[in-house]
Design a protein around this motif. Structure first.
Motif, mmCIF file in Angstrom:
data_model
loop_
_atom_site.group_PDB
_atom_site.id
_atom_site.type_symbol
_atom_site.label_atom_id
_atom_site.label_comp_id
_atom_site.label_asym_id
_atom_site.label_seq_id
_atom_site.Cartn_x
_atom_site.Cartn_y
_atom_site.Cartn_z
ATOM 1 N N THR A 169 0.923 -1.162 0.029
ATOM 2 C CA THR A 169 0.102 -0.265 -0.106
ATOM 3 C C THR A 169 0.613 1.246 -0.124
ATOM 4 O OG1 THR A 169 -1.592 -1.201 1.147
ATOM 5 C CG2 THR A 169 -1.720 1.194 1.303
ATOM 6 N N ASP A 170 1.830 1.298 0.861
ATOM 7 C CA ASP A 170 2.781 2.397 0.877
ATOM 8 C C ASP A 170 3.474 2.559 -0.617
ATOM 9 O OD1 ASP A 170 4.629 4.350 2.266
ATOM 10 O OD2 ASP A 170 6.125 2.851 1.401
ATOM 11 N N GLN A 171 3.966 1.539 -1.056
ATOM 12 C CA GLN A 171 4.500 1.570 -2.463
ATOM 13 C C GLN A 171 3.728 2.171 -3.539
ATOM 14 O OE1 GLN A 171 7.630 -0.259 -4.162
ATOM 15 N NE2 GLN A 171 8.745 -0.824 -2.214
ATOM 16 N N ALA A 172 2.326 1.499 -3.467
ATOM 17 C CA ALA A 172 1.414 1.942 -4.467
ATOM 18 C C ALA A 172 1.137 3.616 -4.403
ATOM 19 C CB ALA A 172 0.061 1.270 -4.211
ATOM 20 N N ALA A 173 1.117 4.119 -3.046
ATOM 21 C CA ALA A 173 0.961 5.601 -2.778
ATOM 22 C C ALA A 173 1.765 6.568 -3.531
ATOM 23 C CB ALA A 173 0.540 5.785 -1.396
ATOM 24 N N ARG A 174 3.320 5.895 -3.464
ATOM 25 C CA ARG A 174 4.214 6.693 -3.647
ATOM 26 C C ARG A 174 4.660 6.374 -5.196
ATOM 27 N NH1 ARG A 174 8.687 4.776 -1.744
ATOM 28 N NH2 ARG A 174 7.883 2.948 -0.627
ATOM 29 N N LYS A 175 4.317 5.279 -5.780
ATOM 30 C CA LYS A 175 4.508 4.905 -7.058
ATOM 31 C C LYS A 175 3.166 4.556 -7.777
ATOM 32 C CE LYS A 175 8.472 2.688 -4.949
ATOM 33 N NZ LYS A 175 9.470 1.719 -5.284
ATOM 34 N N PRO A 176 2.310 5.533 -8.156
ATOM 35 C CA PRO A 176 0.976 4.874 -8.839
ATOM 36 C C PRO A 176 1.107 4.307 -9.916
ATOM 37 C CG PRO A 176 1.333 7.214 -8.630
ATOM 38 C CD PRO A 176 2.468 6.767 -8.183
ATOM 39 N N THR A 177 2.310 4.388 -10.845
ATOM 40 C CA THR A 177 2.277 3.449 -12.088
ATOM 41 C C THR A 177 2.686 2.115 -12.094
ATOM 42 O OG1 THR A 177 4.263 4.600 -12.663
ATOM 43 C CG2 THR A 177 2.155 5.995 -13.152
ATOM 44 N N THR A 178 3.282 1.612 -11.011
ATOM 45 C CA THR A 178 3.762 0.255 -10.683
ATOM 46 C C THR A 178 2.610 -0.878 -10.766
ATOM 47 O OG1 THR A 178 4.253 0.542 -8.312
ATOM 48 C CG2 THR A 178 5.713 1.512 -9.888
ATOM 49 N N GLN A 179 3.134 -1.930 -10.447
ATOM 50 C CA GLN A 179 2.118 -2.978 -10.272
ATOM 51 C C GLN A 179 1.757 -3.210 -8.807
ATOM 52 O OE1 GLN A 179 1.063 -5.567 -12.238
ATOM 53 N NE2 GLN A 179 2.697 -5.412 -13.992
ATOM 54 N N ALA A 180 2.533 -2.450 -7.910
ATOM 55 C CA ALA A 180 1.935 -2.299 -6.454
ATOM 56 C C ALA A 180 0.600 -1.527 -6.551
ATOM 57 C CB ALA A 180 2.969 -1.568 -5.761
ATOM 58 N N ALA A 181 0.375 -0.492 -7.296
ATOM 59 C CA ALA A 181 -0.901 0.077 -7.419
ATOM 60 C C ALA A 181 -2.004 -0.747 -8.086
ATOM 61 C CB ALA A 181 -0.797 1.374 -8.407
ATOM 62 N N ARG A 182 -1.723 -1.487 -9.041
ATOM 63 C CA ARG A 182 -2.683 -2.550 -9.479
ATOM 64 C C ARG A 182 -3.003 -3.533 -8.409
ATOM 65 N NH1 ARG A 182 -2.652 -7.661 -11.048
ATOM 66 N NH2 ARG A 182 -0.355 -7.608 -10.968
ATOM 67 N N ILE A 183 -2.101 -4.021 -7.670
ATOM 68 C CA ILE A 183 -2.361 -5.031 -6.739
ATOM 69 C C ILE A 183 -3.162 -4.359 -5.409
ATOM 70 C CG2 ILE A 183 -1.322 -6.378 -4.786
ATOM 71 C CD1 ILE A 183 1.346 -6.602 -6.843
ATOM 72 N N VAL A 184 -2.885 -3.172 -5.024
ATOM 73 C CA VAL A 184 -3.941 -2.592 -4.137
ATOM 74 C C VAL A 184 -5.106 -2.336 -4.736
ATOM 75 C CG1 VAL A 184 -3.886 -0.475 -2.741
ATOM 76 C CG2 VAL A 184 -1.565 -1.667 -2.962
ATOM 77 N N ALA A 185 -5.247 -1.841 -5.913
ATOM 78 C CA ALA A 185 -6.513 -1.403 -6.519
ATOM 79 C C ALA A 185 -7.469 -2.873 -6.614
ATOM 80 C CB ALA A 185 -6.230 -0.727 -7.800
ATOM 81 N N ASN A 186 -6.617 -4.006 -6.879
ATOM 82 C CA ASN A 186 -7.421 -5.063 -6.919
ATOM 83 C C ASN A 186 -7.746 -5.819 -5.464
ATOM 84 O OD1 ASN A 186 -7.401 -5.216 -9.604
ATOM 85 N ND2 ASN A 186 -5.842 -6.326 -10.043
ATOM 86 N N GLY A 187 -7.370 -5.195 -4.534
ATOM 87 C CA GLY A 187 -8.065 -5.659 -3.281
ATOM 88 C C GLY A 187 -7.034 -6.784 -2.555
#
Length: 204
Positions: A169-187
């Motif tokens: 979740t932290d990585q997704a917030a700081r790097k919104p174009t990465t796979q982390a953001a996709r994973i977080v968005a997918n729950g």
């Protein structure tokens, strides 16, 4: 399929991968990496993937989440890409040639793809499925229940759900174009909590 029948490779790269992973990651994350390798071996047997490179798979599994560790948290790169570069550097020290170092990077990057075609990358496919089981409960009923319980007893989940969820979740917030953001968005946090493996092993 029994835990006692699975032994890790004993090459220099394999030993270094385990030692480095154990030094740099929490017990929960280290256990996640070991379980991911064991699940991958199980799926290789189940799916008839006799062509899988066991050393490559082991090293990739043990190092696949190093990009979540503070020291290796790249400013812009997605955590799996950053971790892949760490794995490439470590295996260079173990004498792997450039092509094989690129392979371990590729396997680690691809484990975070939504799916990996085994025709493209057998090891990437196995690690993607295995981490999918350990994080999201993907194919949770495919491996023998007794084998799952053996693995979870030896390598319990501990605080994986809280640690992994917070890091991604932290990585997704700081790097919104990465796979982390996709994973977080997918729950991912919901999937971690609902993962059947949470109830199949010992509690913290």
């Amino acid at each position: 399929m029994h835990l006692a029948d699975i032994t890790p490779p004993t090459t220099q790269a394999a030993r270094a991968a385990y030692e480095f992973s154990a030094e740099r990651q929490s017990p929960a994350m280290l256990n996640h990496c070991i379980r991911s390798w064991l699940w991958a071996v199980g799926f290789a047997e189940l799916d008839g993937r006799d062509d899988a490179d066991r050393e490559l798979l082991y090293v990739a599994a043990l190092l696949h989440d190093l990009g979540l560790v503070e020291e290796f948290d790249n400013v812009t790169l997605s955590y799996e890409d950053a971790g892949g570069h760490v794995a490439a550097a470590l295996t260079a020290g173990a004498g792997w040639p450039a092509e094989r170092r690129q392979r371990v990077h590729d396997v680690i990057v691809r484990h975070n793809w939504p799916s990996v075609d085994p025709a493209l990358d057998v090891e990437g496919n196995l690690l993607e499925i295995a981490t999918g089981l350990d994080i999201s409960g993907f194919r949770a009923d495919d491996l023998p229940l007794a084998f799952q319980e053996e693995v979870l007893a030896a390598y319990p989940r501990l605080t994986l759900a809280a640690e992994f969820g917070a890091c991604v979740t932290d990585q997704a917030a700081r790097k919104p174009t990465t796979q982390a953001a996709r994973i977080v968005a997918n729950g991912v946090e919901r999937k971690l909590a609902a993962n059947p493996l949470e109830s199949r092993g010992p509690r913290p």
